[in-house]
Design an enzyme around this catalytic site. Structure first.
Site, PDB file in Angstrom:
ATOM      1  N   LYS A   1    -121.139 -86.644  -1.577  1.00 25.30           N
ATOM      2  CA  LYS A   1    -121.992 -86.041  -0.544  1.00 25.30           C
ATOM      3  C   LYS A   1    -123.044 -87.035  -0.068  1.00 25.30           C
ATOM      4  CE  LYS A   1    -125.891 -85.772  -3.056  1.00 25.30           C
ATOM      5  NZ  LYS A   1    -127.170 -86.434  -2.649  1.00 25.30           N
TER       6      LYS A   1
ATOM      7  N   ASP B   1    -126.678 -80.304  -7.679  1.00 25.21           N
ATOM      8  CA  ASP B   1    -125.741 -80.560  -6.575  1.00 25.21           C
ATOM      9  C   ASP B   1    -124.379 -79.894  -6.783  1.00 25.21           C
ATOM     10  OD1 ASP B   1    -127.715 -82.173  -5.559  1.00 25.21           O
ATOM     11  OD2 ASP B   1    -126.715 -84.065  -6.035  1.00 25.21           O
TER      12      ASP B   1
END
Length: 306
Positions: A14, A151
């Site tokens: 990401k 995350d």
């Protein structure tokens, strides 16, 4: 002799298109406002079924830490425990016997702000849910993932999401794509940023900048200009303020991106990677070649979503 049951799962990393630190909480954590975006770059987790309850983990490159501390191993154990807690009777006995030989093909850099370890954990949850015929939905996997890292819940699903709190309060939106012809360059300098370095001295801005950013994005969505103006929304990372003075190579890399023609450039997460959007692959390739001497990882790619 029955065939081995083997499954593979991609673990897309990401970037953060926007990241602000809003406040420090009483529990010592920080409230953030960020936009997560998965990218088409990542590791691969392979899982081979075992029915003796044993979980093992191997790597393409030996790691410098015990297997038990790896998020992949922790994710497998957490998923098995979740399955056992949810089971009764004969099903519980079956859950106790769930095992796997896991193999992590690691290509993403460590200490890079790209969520590589969290992505590996998320991929492990997905692949073992299928391998073990648990078929838990994304919400269940996100709940398990939240205990592994901030995350992980986002990376269970991927795409594009606004996140608040420590990153666990997610609002998924229609996944973004780059404008046609444009590409993403991600580069990690010859440096790594300890998380404590990033948080030490980072300014706490309060909610205003985050709320203004969300309103700006919402307006662009409503008038249909979000994709065409995408580079203007890659606009802020509060951690640059605390990271750049202590890690000048990261600041140098961001400057280099802009000098070499990136439409926008930003540090990802708490560093050390920098990403930028370029008008063409040729332009990005020239930039990547120009940064060979100051980087340990480079890839030209795009956004990723299912």
């Amino acid at each position: 002799m029955s065939e081995e049951k083997v499954l593979k799962e991609y673990a897309p990393a990401k970037i953060n298109l926007f990241l602000d630190v809003i406040r420090k909480r009483e529990d010592g954590y920080h409230d953030l406002g960020t936009v997560f975006q998965t990218v088409d770059a990542g590791d691969t987790v392979t899982a081979t079924l075992r029915t003796d309850g044993i979980i093992t983990l191997g790597y393409n490159n030996p790691q410098e830490y015990p297997v038990e501390s790896d998020l992949v191993y922790k994710a497998a154990v957490a998923l098995k425990e979740f399955a056992m807690d949810a089971a009764v009777g004969e099903v519980k006995t079956r859950a106790e016997n769930l095992g796997a030989d896991l193999y992590l093909e690691k290509v993403m850099p460590l200490g890079a702000g790209l969520g590589g370890g969290s992505a590996d954990a998320a991929a492990t949850l997905r692949v073992l849910s299928r391998l073990w015929d648990l078929n838990f939905d994304a919400h269940d996997l996100e709940l398990i993932g939240a205990k592994l890292g901030a995350d992980v819940p986002f990376l269970v699903r991927g795409g594009t999401a606004f996140a608040e709190g420590i990153g666990e309060r997610l609002k998924f939106v229609d996944p973004l794509d780059l404008p046609e012809g444009q590409v993403l360059l991600i580069a990690t300098p010859l440096d790594a940023v300890p998380t404590k370095d990033a948080y030490a001295g980072v300014p706490k801005s309060g909610p205003d900048r985050w709320e203004e950013y969300k309103a700006k994005v919402a307006s662009s969505v409503s008038d249909g200009t979000l994709v065409s103006r995408l580079s203007s929304f890659v606009s802020f990372n509060a951690f640059e303020t605390s990271v750049f003075p202590k890690h000048p190579l990261v600041a140098q890399m961001k400057d280099k991106f802009l000098e070499l023609g990136a439409k926008c450039a930003l540090m990802s997460g708490s560093g050390a990677s920098v990403f930028g959007i370029f008008e063409s692959r040729e332009q990005a390739e020239a930039a990547a070649n120009a940064m060979k001497s100051i980087s340990r990882y480079r890839t030209i790619t795009g956004f990723w979503h299912k």
